[in-house]
Design an enzyme around this catalytic site. Structure first.
Site, PDB file in Angstrom:
ATOM      1  N   ASP A  77       0.874  -1.154   0.000  1.00  0.00           N
ATOM      2  CA  ASP A  77       0.000   0.000   0.000  1.00  0.00           C
ATOM      3  C   ASP A  77       0.915   1.209   0.000  1.00  0.00           C
ATOM      4  O   ASP A  77       1.908   1.253   0.732  1.00  0.00           O
ATOM      5  CB  ASP A  77      -0.928   0.009   1.219  1.00  0.00           C
ATOM      6  CG  ASP A  77      -2.082   0.981   1.020  1.00  0.00           C
ATOM      7  OD1 ASP A  77      -2.795   0.877  -0.005  1.00  0.00           O
ATOM      8  OD2 ASP A  77      -2.278   1.865   1.878  1.00  0.00           O
TER       9      ASP A  77
ATOM     10  N   LYS B 138      13.714   5.129 -11.803  1.00  0.00           N
ATOM     11  CA  LYS B 138      12.629   5.244 -10.816  1.00  0.00           C
ATOM     12  C   LYS B 138      12.705   4.122  -9.782  1.00  0.00           C
ATOM     13  O   LYS B 138      12.619   4.367  -8.580  1.00  0.00           O
ATOM     14  CB  LYS B 138      11.263   5.234 -11.518  1.00  0.00           C
ATOM     15  CG  LYS B 138      10.113   5.419 -10.527  1.00  0.00           C
ATOM     16  CD  LYS B 138       8.737   5.326 -11.137  1.00  0.00           C
ATOM     17  CE  LYS B 138       7.698   5.185 -10.020  1.00  0.00           C
ATOM     18  NZ  LYS B 138       6.341   4.936 -10.504  1.00  0.00           N
TER      19      LYS B 138
END
Lengths: 192, 192
Positions: free
Chosen positions: A68, A171
């Site tokens: 999450d 990234k």
């Protein structure tokens, strides 16, 4: 070996496959028993555990992975936080970003950080979890086509480009999710 | 080294001290910032994580330990489960046991098992969790003065005595909590 990932988000699946190189990352929706759970936890970790347990229920013999993630903005008292994906009424990336820019309008402190809580549950119900963060700031308008969510608005510390202007490899090397996933890989004492 | 345990239950504290021998087990209520959280998760693991995160908030520089435990009875569709400590209206051990005996009255299948989900959170927010189980059956009336909760009604598999008739050492060697705690101790890759 397989890891069942409790996500159907293509960006996240690619990120996971890139980092868990020695494993086959299987999206949870290939299991017919999968039902997306209510993410009613009050922290990133709690929501990641809720997702991981739901995935483990659908795929009890597999190692399952869930995360999450969200954006935390101190000047907005931590918002959007665990509500990052449903910050705007519409809940689309574009509407969420628009709301964020509106709420930050006129604020001098535009510092922000992404948080990812990542959880692995093994068939014997042992659990590893780790948190990754990526610090940076929110710029005034979107730049870049890679990434998803708030990536086009977020410039990581030490960079001039947004997360959406970085290559996937760049990234992954600094992202909150990449950091959390790599921490999971360092845990010992399990079959992973 | 210290481990802060998110419990004020004397029985659990003793059990933890016995197993985490090389550590000093510190009860969470010695931290003034401690506020007992709402245990509104839907699984043992989720409730243990909620408690552990609340403890970590009060004691951010410590390793924290939390558990959530309960009795699962297949003939009662898994009840009392995560509601074991608040099964009866009164919520006392005696009232909970009385309700259990009433609900099992007339049932031929009195098999049951205790479950413990135990969670460690480290200052860097890595998390280890493990589950322990203890299988057995529920007898018709209480026996024994050791232990707490449903212990006087529970006879573990392979034993003639209830958990409340076993010595502390015997109980720790087979109990759900003992098993979960010992699994935590086997995890590597952390400072524990």
């Amino acid at each position: 070996m397989k890891i069942v990932f409790a996500s159907t988000n293509r960006g996240k699946l690619r990120e996971a496959a890139e980092i868990f190189k020695d494993f086959e990352i299987v999206p949870i929706n290939t299991f017919s028993a999968w039902k997306s759970p209510d993410e009613n936890g009050s922290t990133f970790l709690q929501n990641a555990v809720i997702k991981a347990e739901a995935a483990a229920k659908s795929a009890p013999d597999s190692i399952v992975l869930a995360d999450d993630s969200g954006l935390v903005i101190p000047a907005l008292d931590g918002a959007p936080g665990i509500f990052s994906a449903r910050f705007s009424k519409e809940g689309t990336d574009a509407a969420n970003r628009e709301k964020l820019l509106a709420e930050l309008s006129g604020k001098s402190d535009r510092s922000a950080y992404f948080v990812c809580a990542a959880v692995l549950i093994f068939p014997d119900k042992t659990v590893f979890a780790a948190e990754g963060r990526c610090y940076g700031r929110i710029i005034e308008s979107c730049r870049g086509d890679n990434g998803f969510g708030y990536d086009p608005l977020f410039v990581p510390e030490g960079y001039g480009r947004t997360l959406a202007e970085l290559s996937e490899d760049e990234k992954n090397s600094i992202s909150h999710r990449g950091r959390a996933f790599r921490k999971l890989l360092t845990f010992k004492g399990s079959s992973i």
